[in-house]
Scaffold this active site. Structure first.
Site, short mmCIF file in Angstrom:
data_model
loop_
_atom_site.label_atom_id
_atom_site.label_comp_id
_atom_site.label_asym_id
_atom_site.label_seq_id
_atom_site.Cartn_x
_atom_site.Cartn_y
_atom_site.Cartn_z
N ASN A 9 -25.45 -94.42 41.90
CA ASN A 9 -25.26 -92.53 41.93
C ASN A 9 -23.54 -92.32 41.98
OD1 ASN A 9 -24.88 -90.03 41.61
ND2 ASN A 9 -26.74 -89.53 43.12
N LYS A 11 -22.22 -89.59 41.15
CA LYS A 11 -22.08 -88.16 41.42
C LYS A 11 -20.82 -87.39 40.15
CE LYS A 11 -23.38 -88.85 45.44
NZ LYS A 11 -23.55 -88.47 47.23
N HIS A 95 -31.45 -84.20 44.38
CA HIS A 95 -31.00 -84.66 45.18
C HIS A 95 -30.52 -83.65 46.14
CE1 HIS A 95 -27.02 -86.22 46.57
NE2 HIS A 95 -27.67 -88.03 46.33
N GLU A 97 -27.82 -82.96 46.96
CA GLU A 97 -26.52 -82.27 46.86
C GLU A 97 -27.40 -80.96 45.70
OE1 GLU A 97 -24.18 -85.87 45.66
OE2 GLU A 97 -23.86 -85.76 48.04
N GLU A 165 -33.32 -90.22 50.84
CA GLU A 165 -31.88 -90.25 52.11
C GLU A 165 -31.79 -89.19 52.87
OE1 GLU A 165 -29.17 -91.52 47.99
OE2 GLU A 165 -29.44 -89.52 48.03
N GLY A 171 -22.05 -90.37 52.56
CA GLY A 171 -20.83 -89.77 52.44
C GLY A 171 -20.20 -90.20 53.34
N SER A 213 -25.42 -94.17 52.71
CA SER A 213 -23.91 -95.13 53.27
C SER A 213 -24.16 -96.20 53.25
CB SER A 213 -24.06 -94.54 54.52
OG SER A 213 -23.10 -93.20 54.57
P1 13P Z 1 -23.52 -92.19 49.97
O1 13P Z 1 -23.35 -93.72 49.23
O2 13P Z 1 -21.60 -92.41 49.37
O3 13P Z 1 -23.34 -91.97 51.28
O4 13P Z 1 -24.54 -90.99 49.11
C1 13P Z 1 -25.39 -91.44 48.84
C2 13P Z 1 -26.10 -90.37 48.01
O5 13P Z 1 -26.28 -89.84 48.03
C3 13P Z 1 -26.80 -91.48 46.75
O6 13P Z 1 -27.65 -90.57 45.98
#
Ligand code: 13P
Length: 255
Positions: A9, A11, A95, A97, A165, A171, A213
């Site tokens: 991902n 993002k 997600h 976010e 997640e 992050g 992470s």
């Molecule tokens: P990170 O791997 O940066 O923690 O992000 C996880 C994530 O949100 C994947 O969709």
């Protein structure tokens, strides 16, 4: 048993198509020797997907979101059918976010439905905001699962992926992620909820992956000791070597 799956991902990264082509090239190169051992899906920003996918047979693409509507006057939305038409096979839905920007479980459930109608594989994200020792985060997780899957019928379960997640683990770094023991318990819990909603046989077929992470340092213990079928990788997917090391950890563990 299906092959493990590792989803990148990206993002809102990288900033330009030029940078995206560089990252794409480096990722393909790094994956070349291990591609057959695990399914790999790349989810760049949508503005790059069509351009990167053009003439590309060796890479599977996913989108980071999808509209719940098939067509109509919905400015800014992108339908499942149009994603399919540019070569997308998977889509991340719900997600955290996006949920943080107001996406409700009801919206997520409609998006899952829209993706399934177009034969896209929805990667349905669930995960608690905070974890507490009394286990009240499990109620949050259970409600999210039930509501997000409210428009799915039993025989469709094998066509979707659940991405667990936990928001608090996203992050950060491998040291801050959920450990294999905690993940193992949560995977069992998720399958129990799926069994309650659907049935044991259908629940057993769902691929559950973990995101939050995941880095080369924790990929191996997580895949070997927790019962997940792969990962949804954020920041580590922006570095071709780190991402391929994560894919390799999955490939090795399932040989
Ligand atoms: P990170 O791997 O940066 O923690 O992000 C996880 C994530 O949100 C994947 O969709």
């Amino acid at each position: 048993m299906k092959k493990p799956i590792v989803v990148a991902n990206w993002k809102l990264n990288p900033p330009t198509i030029k940078d995206a082509r560089v990252l794409f090239g480096a990722t393909k190169k790094a994956l070349r020797s291990i591609r057959t051992a695990a399914d790999v899906v790349l989810c760049p920003p949508l503005s790059y997907v069509g351009l990167l996918a053009k003439g590309e047979r060796s890479v599977v693409f996913g989108a980071q979101d999808v509209s719940s509507d098939a067509r109509g006057a919905f400015t800014g939305e992108v339908s499942a059918e149009s994603l399919r038409s540019i070569g997308t096979q998977y889509v991340i839905v719900g997600h955290s976010e996006r949920r943080a920007r107001g996406e409700s479980d009801t919206m997520v459930s409609k998006k899952v439905r829209a993706a399934l109608e177009e034969k896209l594989t929805p990667i349905v994200c669930v995960g608690e905001t905070v974890r507490d020792e009394h286990g009240s985060h499990l109620a949050e997780l259970s409600a999210e699962l039930r509501n997000s899957l409210s428009e799915v019928v039993r025989n469709e379960l094998s066509r979707l992926i659940i991405a667990y997640e936990p928001v608090w683990a996203i992050g950060k770094s491998a040291d801050d992620a959920l450990d294999a023991h905690g993940l193992h318990e949560t995977v069992i819990f998720i399958r129990k909820i799926l069994t309650d909603i659907f049935d044991r046989e259908s629940a057993a077929k769902v691929r559950i992956i973990y995101g939050g992470s995941v880095e080369p340092a924790n990929a191996q213990p997580l895949i070997q000791e927790s019962g997940v079928s792969g990962f949804l990788v954020g920041h580590a997917s922006l570095d071709a070597r780190s991402f391929s090391a994560i894919v390799k950890a999955c490939a090795v563990s399932k040989k």
